[in-house]
Write an enzyme that holds these catalytic residues in place. Sequence first.
Site, PDB file in Angstrom:
ATOM      1  N   LYS A   1       1.146  -1.221  -0.079  1.00  0.00           N
ATOM      2  CA  LYS A   1       0.174  -0.056   0.294  1.00  0.00           C
ATOM      3  C   LYS A   1       0.867   0.914  -0.507  1.00  0.00           C
ATOM      4  CE  LYS A   1      -3.945   2.535   0.199  1.00  0.00           C
ATOM      5  NZ  LYS A   1      -3.261   2.960  -1.080  1.00  0.00           N
TER       6      LYS A   1
ATOM      7  N   GLN B   1       7.438   4.228   3.809  1.00  0.00           N
ATOM      8  CA  GLN B   1       6.110   3.605   3.759  1.00  0.00           C
ATOM      9  C   GLN B   1       6.196   2.133   4.736  1.00  0.00           C
ATOM     10  OE1 GLN B   1       4.045   5.175   1.143  1.00  0.00           O
ATOM     11  NE2 GLN B   1       2.277   4.848   2.320  1.00  0.00           N
TER      12      GLN B   1
ATOM     13  N   LYS C   1       5.640   2.876   8.160  1.00  0.00           N
ATOM     14  CA  LYS C   1       4.706   3.992   8.643  1.00  0.00           C
ATOM     15  C   LYS C   1       3.085   3.807   8.585  1.00  0.00           C
ATOM     16  CE  LYS C   1       4.144   7.375   5.358  1.00  0.00           C
ATOM     17  NZ  LYS C   1       3.557   8.330   4.307  1.00  0.00           N
TER      18      LYS C   1
ATOM     19  N   LYS D   1       4.911   1.676  -2.798  1.00  0.00           N
ATOM     20  CA  LYS D   1       5.173   3.546  -3.765  1.00  0.00           C
ATOM     21  C   LYS D   1       5.419   2.847  -4.881  1.00  0.00           C
ATOM     22  CE  LYS D   1       4.501   7.221  -1.971  1.00  0.00           C
ATOM     23  NZ  LYS D   1       3.760   7.635  -1.398  1.00  0.00           N
TER      24      LYS D   1
ATOM     25  N   ASP E   1      -0.353  11.072  -4.246  1.00  0.00           N
ATOM     26  CA  ASP E   1       1.024  11.226  -3.294  1.00  0.00           C
ATOM     27  C   ASP E   1       1.321  12.748  -4.492  1.00  0.00           C
ATOM     28  OD1 ASP E   1       3.099  10.750  -1.524  1.00  0.00           O
ATOM     29  OD2 ASP E   1       4.465  11.653  -3.085  1.00  0.00           O
TER      30      ASP E   1
ATOM     31  N   THR F   1      -4.619  13.353   5.697  1.00  0.00           N
ATOM     32  CA  THR F   1      -3.826  13.485   5.970  1.00  0.00           C
ATOM     33  C   THR F   1      -3.087  15.184   6.571  1.00  0.00           C
ATOM     34  OG1 THR F   1      -2.651  12.345   3.721  1.00  0.00           O
ATOM     35  CG2 THR F   1      -1.143  13.175   4.381  1.00  0.00           C
TER      36      THR F   1
ATOM     37  N   SER G   1      -7.060   5.534   3.866  1.00  0.00           N
ATOM     38  CA  SER G   1      -7.005   4.641   2.357  1.00  0.00           C
ATOM     39  C   SER G   1      -7.731   3.647   3.079  1.00  0.00           C
ATOM     40  CB  SER G   1      -5.583   4.621   1.836  1.00  0.00           C
ATOM     41  OG  SER G   1      -5.191   5.804   1.247  1.00  0.00           O
TER      42      SER G   1
HETATM   43  P1  NDP Z   1       0.631  17.849  -3.880  1.00  0.00           P
HETATM   44  O1  NDP Z   1       0.825  17.535  -4.761  1.00  0.00           O
HETATM   45  O2  NDP Z   1      -0.772  17.948  -3.812  1.00  0.00           O
HETATM   46  O3  NDP Z   1       1.597  19.361  -3.619  1.00  0.00           O
HETATM   47  C1  NDP Z   1       3.135  19.154  -3.377  1.00  0.00           C
HETATM   48  C2  NDP Z   1       3.360  20.375  -2.649  1.00  0.00           C
HETATM   49  O4  NDP Z   1       4.726  20.458  -2.705  1.00  0.00           O
HETATM   50  C3  NDP Z   1       2.506  21.454  -3.671  1.00  0.00           C
HETATM   51  O5  NDP Z   1       2.761  22.711  -2.876  1.00  0.00           O
HETATM   52  C4  NDP Z   1       4.440  21.661  -4.476  1.00  0.00           C
HETATM   53  O6  NDP Z   1       5.241  23.010  -5.225  1.00  0.00           O
HETATM   54  C5  NDP Z   1       5.518  21.844  -3.610  1.00  0.00           C
HETATM   55  N1  NDP Z   1       6.142  21.196  -4.185  1.00  0.00           N
HETATM   56  C6  NDP Z   1       6.413  19.387  -4.722  1.00  0.00           C
HETATM   57  N2  NDP Z   1       7.941  19.354  -5.068  1.00  0.00           N
HETATM   58  C7  NDP Z   1       8.649  20.294  -4.286  1.00  0.00           C
HETATM   59  C8  NDP Z   1      10.005  20.902  -4.409  1.00  0.00           C
HETATM   60  N3  NDP Z   1      10.705  19.440  -4.892  1.00  0.00           N
HETATM   61  N4  NDP Z   1      10.334  22.200  -4.673  1.00  0.00           N
HETATM   62  C9  NDP Z   1       9.654  22.826  -3.984  1.00  0.00           C
HETATM   63  N5  NDP Z   1       7.674  22.520  -3.608  1.00  0.00           N
HETATM   64  C10 NDP Z   1       8.004  21.547  -4.054  1.00  0.00           C
HETATM   65  O7  NDP Z   1       0.935  16.900  -2.764  1.00  0.00           O
HETATM   66  P2  NDP Z   1       1.196  16.172  -0.990  1.00  0.00           P
HETATM   67  O8  NDP Z   1       0.480  17.826  -0.964  1.00  0.00           O
HETATM   68  O9  NDP Z   1       0.214  14.701  -1.488  1.00  0.00           O
HETATM   69  O10 NDP Z   1       2.249  15.546  -0.775  1.00  0.00           O
HETATM   70  C11 NDP Z   1       3.614  16.894  -0.039  1.00  0.00           C
HETATM   71  C12 NDP Z   1       3.767  15.496   0.934  1.00  0.00           C
HETATM   72  O11 NDP Z   1       3.043  15.963   1.473  1.00  0.00           O
HETATM   73  C13 NDP Z   1       4.674  14.731   0.019  1.00  0.00           C
HETATM   74  O12 NDP Z   1       5.379  14.616   0.601  1.00  0.00           O
HETATM   75  C14 NDP Z   1       4.144  12.996  -0.237  1.00  0.00           C
HETATM   76  O13 NDP Z   1       4.778  12.475  -0.584  1.00  0.00           O
HETATM   77  C15 NDP Z   1       3.357  13.617   1.383  1.00  0.00           C
HETATM   78  N6  NDP Z   1       2.548  12.552   1.830  1.00  0.00           N
HETATM   79  C16 NDP Z   1       1.064  13.036   1.187  1.00  0.00           C
HETATM   80  C17 NDP Z   1      -0.210  12.239   1.652  1.00  0.00           C
HETATM   81  C18 NDP Z   1      -1.100  12.354   0.769  1.00  0.00           C
HETATM   82  O14 NDP Z   1      -2.480  11.243   0.790  1.00  0.00           O
HETATM   83  N7  NDP Z   1      -1.095  13.358  -0.281  1.00  0.00           N
HETATM   84  C19 NDP Z   1       0.070  11.386   2.484  1.00  0.00           C
HETATM   85  C20 NDP Z   1       1.434  10.955   3.294  1.00  0.00           C
HETATM   86  C21 NDP Z   1       2.387  11.749   3.018  1.00  0.00           C
HETATM   87  P3  NDP Z   1       4.093  22.867  -6.924  1.00  0.00           P
HETATM   88  O15 NDP Z   1       2.804  22.591  -6.945  1.00  0.00           O
HETATM   89  O16 NDP Z   1       4.715  24.393  -6.972  1.00  0.00           O
HETATM   90  O17 NDP Z   1       4.944  21.441  -7.408  1.00  0.00           O
HETATM   91  O1  2IT Z   2       2.794   9.126   1.546  1.00  0.00           O
HETATM   92  C1  2IT Z   2       2.073   8.237   1.780  1.00  0.00           C
HETATM   93  O2  2IT Z   2       0.925   8.001   3.100  1.00  0.00           O
HETATM   94  C2  2IT Z   2       0.934   8.783   0.732  1.00  0.00           C
HETATM   95  N1  2IT Z   2       1.342   9.648  -0.464  1.00  0.00           N
HETATM   96  C3  2IT Z   2      -0.372   8.129   0.871  1.00  0.00           C
HETATM   97  C4  2IT Z   2      -0.362   6.464   0.351  1.00  0.00           C
HETATM   98  C5  2IT Z   2      -1.909   5.811   0.442  1.00  0.00           C
HETATM   99  O3  2IT Z   2      -1.850   4.765   0.552  1.00  0.00           O
HETATM  100  O4  2IT Z   2      -2.597   6.681   0.842  1.00  0.00           O
END
Ligand code: NDP
Ligand code: 2IT
Length: 444
Positions: A90, A111, A114, A126, A166, A209, A376
Amino acid sequence: MSYVDEALERVKAKNASEPEFLQAAEEVLDSLRPIVDANEETYRRQALLERITEPDRQFKFRVPWVDDSGQVQVNTGYRIQFNNAIGPYKGGLRLHPSVNTGVIKFLGFEQIFKNALTGLPIGGGKGGSDFDPKGKSDREVMAFCQSFMTELCKYIGPDTDVPAGDIGTGAREIGYMFGQYKKIKSAYEGVLTGKGLSYGGSLARTEATGYGLLYITEELVKCHGESMEGKTVVISGAGNVAIYATQKAQQMGAKVVTCSDSTGWIYDPEGIDVALLKDVKEVRRARLTEYAKERKSAEYHEGRGVWSVKCDIALPCATQNELGIEDAKQLVANGCMAVCEGANMPTTIEATKYLQENGVWFIGGKAANAGGVATSALEMSQNSERLSWSFEEVDAKLKQIMVNIYHNIDEAAKRYGAEGNYVMGANIAGFEKVAEAMLAQGVV
Ligand code: NDP
Ligand code: 2IT
């Protein structure tokens, strides 16, 4: 040489070209020393550390698609199935130009631990691609997602491996991927999470999240005699995690004064306007300059800089290694009391150590952002029983899971003589469960 040092040397020699994976492996193995030392003979004989740092399997494939001008484009797709000792693989799918084998491997490795911390039966995996959804038309995104799923569908399934969102993968991408899976397999099943509500998605998964991050942060500060009320919070990112973290922090009475994207950041001393941020990012898919144009109180700055803003609590919610040693020094100098990671591995090892040594309460991503994958898993449960739970029911379960995670990692740290080291507590608590299952299941 201790078994941890031996295993670390082997991991470094085998994965020299994958810096992010080495960073994640080093952080985990280093913090497992007390539990590994206490079980050294069994773990060494069973090669437990070698097995847990070697993925079950990895897929890498060509993803050809046609852009709006008729030009064929080629991206690389990845799926890593790291460990299924406690449940089906997952983990999310990252769509970002920086994606490569090492990035997907570090995310898959994290993961494992976590997912174990959630208390739910899910293993670690992943995937993703170096495709960049930014600036692409909906048709181009659909073409990519369909081609990606045409190959990925061979390796996944509701009881085998269940991907989700992600970075760069949100509701739109999951919808296109689900459609293609269903068409190829002729099967309507819960193979992806983060689905739309009209086709098997769970209420509160979108928020999970960010909300989960705030539930664990609230429990952390509460257990130290503080509350969220009136606290100044700085958040990086402006995506799924950052938006709903901001919303929940505000509901708890805190003031969130920053957000950022890959080009710049916002300082909004009156507090981020979440409705406007959602419109700019979720609807218009625009840059933060749009936010600044429409919000009188906001300052827009090019580049990075959110960690220079004075705060009580810092929540990195963008990407890996976005909070380095200089940022950590600035946070400490400004009196920051807590850092909890919404993103995966946003803080460098050096910065983490500095924060911990200077009395900042620090909860790493494996615990702090586990609310997304936990919800999830709740989506998988609803799909299996072909029922949907109310928002309140899912949200209440999420909150309980996050509160439980806090107490589990706190207790594990205390048990191994490292009270307050939530990084060690999280790694040990996650590892204990996976290690027990691996040992019980024999050499596989
Ligand atoms: P999104 O794509 O929705 O948002 C990512 C954000 O981070 C955007 O604002 C983006 O800016 C910025 N960003 C991404 N890459 C970079 C970079 N290299 N440098 C600067 N800014 C960056 O992703 P999420 O919010 O879903 O994910 C954010 C973090 O949380 C990640 O590390 C992800 O792995 C983690 N995560 C997400 C989960 C989920 O359920 N979605 C669960 C657990 C962890 P821009 O739009 O300009 O690229
Ligand atoms: O980093 C993470 O835990 C996620 N992007 C969510 C993964 C999931 O299966 O919901």
